[in-house]
Motif scaffolding. Structure first.
Motif, mmCIF file in Angstrom:
data_model
loop_
_atom_site.group_PDB
_atom_site.id
_atom_site.type_symbol
_atom_site.label_atom_id
_atom_site.label_comp_id
_atom_site.label_asym_id
_atom_site.label_seq_id
_atom_site.Cartn_x
_atom_site.Cartn_y
_atom_site.Cartn_z
ATOM 1 N N PRO A 48 0.817 -1.226 0.000
ATOM 2 C CA PRO A 48 0.000 0.000 0.000
ATOM 3 C C PRO A 48 0.850 1.275 0.000
ATOM 4 O O PRO A 48 0.526 2.248 -0.698
ATOM 5 C CB PRO A 48 -0.831 -0.110 1.283
ATOM 6 C CG PRO A 48 -0.868 -1.569 1.584
ATOM 7 C CD PRO A 48 0.461 -2.103 1.124
ATOM 8 N N GLU A 52 0.864 4.016 -3.018
ATOM 9 C CA GLU A 52 0.578 5.422 -2.729
ATOM 10 C C GLU A 52 1.654 6.317 -3.358
ATOM 11 O O GLU A 52 1.336 7.351 -3.953
ATOM 12 C CB GLU A 52 0.523 5.637 -1.221
ATOM 13 C CG GLU A 52 0.195 7.056 -0.806
ATOM 14 C CD GLU A 52 0.178 7.203 0.706
ATOM 15 O OE1 GLU A 52 0.625 8.258 1.183
ATOM 16 O OE2 GLU A 52 -0.276 6.278 1.403
ATOM 17 N N CYS A 53 2.909 5.933 -3.247
ATOM 18 C CA CYS A 53 4.001 6.701 -3.848
ATOM 19 C C CYS A 53 3.869 6.749 -5.366
ATOM 20 O O CYS A 53 4.061 7.804 -5.985
ATOM 21 C CB CYS A 53 5.349 6.103 -3.459
ATOM 22 S SG CYS A 53 5.747 6.227 -1.711
ATOM 23 N N ASN A 55 1.064 6.309 -7.112
ATOM 24 C CA ASN A 55 -0.112 7.113 -7.434
ATOM 25 C C ASN A 55 0.171 8.604 -7.331
ATOM 26 O O ASN A 55 -0.351 9.394 -8.123
ATOM 27 C CB ASN A 55 -1.297 6.730 -6.537
ATOM 28 C CG ASN A 55 -1.938 5.437 -6.972
ATOM 29 O OD1 ASN A 55 -2.004 5.125 -8.160
ATOM 30 N ND2 ASN A 55 -2.409 4.668 -6.015
ATOM 31 N N LYS A 56 1.020 9.012 -6.387
ATOM 32 C CA LYS A 56 1.374 10.425 -6.255
ATOM 33 C C LYS A 56 2.134 10.912 -7.485
ATOM 34 O O LYS A 56 1.857 11.990 -8.008
ATOM 35 C CB LYS A 56 2.191 10.662 -4.993
ATOM 36 C CG LYS A 56 2.538 12.134 -4.786
ATOM 37 C CD LYS A 56 3.386 12.353 -3.558
ATOM 38 C CE LYS A 56 3.734 13.795 -3.324
ATOM 39 N NZ LYS A 56 4.002 14.613 -4.485
#
Length: 107
Positions: A48, A52-53, A55-56
């Protein structure tokens, strides 16, 4: 033209590249602080955080994972196999249970 997101997870980085057809649209190396990664008990628990990284980085470029038609994972400990495209199956997922970052691309 198809858009492809390539992900290459490593021990302290996640490298990604976006392609539109044969053209590289972007590439990025996301460095992960080793101390932060030590907060996770297993490679699978890092997933996760790493997503998240990724997706950023995509968001910063005005992109979303839904903008891609295919995803490519690079690395890992599969036995030597013929080059090409493979659908991830149960056997590959069992290999991904091995505690090595490069197998994260199978998850």
């Amino acid at each position: 033209m198809y858009r492809i997101l390539v992900i290459n997870p490593g021990s302290t980085s996640s490298k990604i590249a976006g392609y539109k057809g044969p053209t590289v649209e972007f590439n990025s190396s996301i460095h992960h602080d080793k101390n932060e990664l030590e907060n996770y008990r297993s490679i699978q628990e890092q997933l996760p955080f790493r997503l998240e990284c990724i997706n950023k980085v995509l968001l910063d470029r005005g992109l979303d994972v839904a903008d891609f038609d295919a995803f490519v994972g690079r690395g890992g400990l599969l036995r030597p196999i013929e080059s090409g495209t493979f659908k991830v199956n149960e056997r590959m997922l069992k290999i991904s249970d091995q505690e090595i970052e490069e197998n994260m691309h199978l998850i």
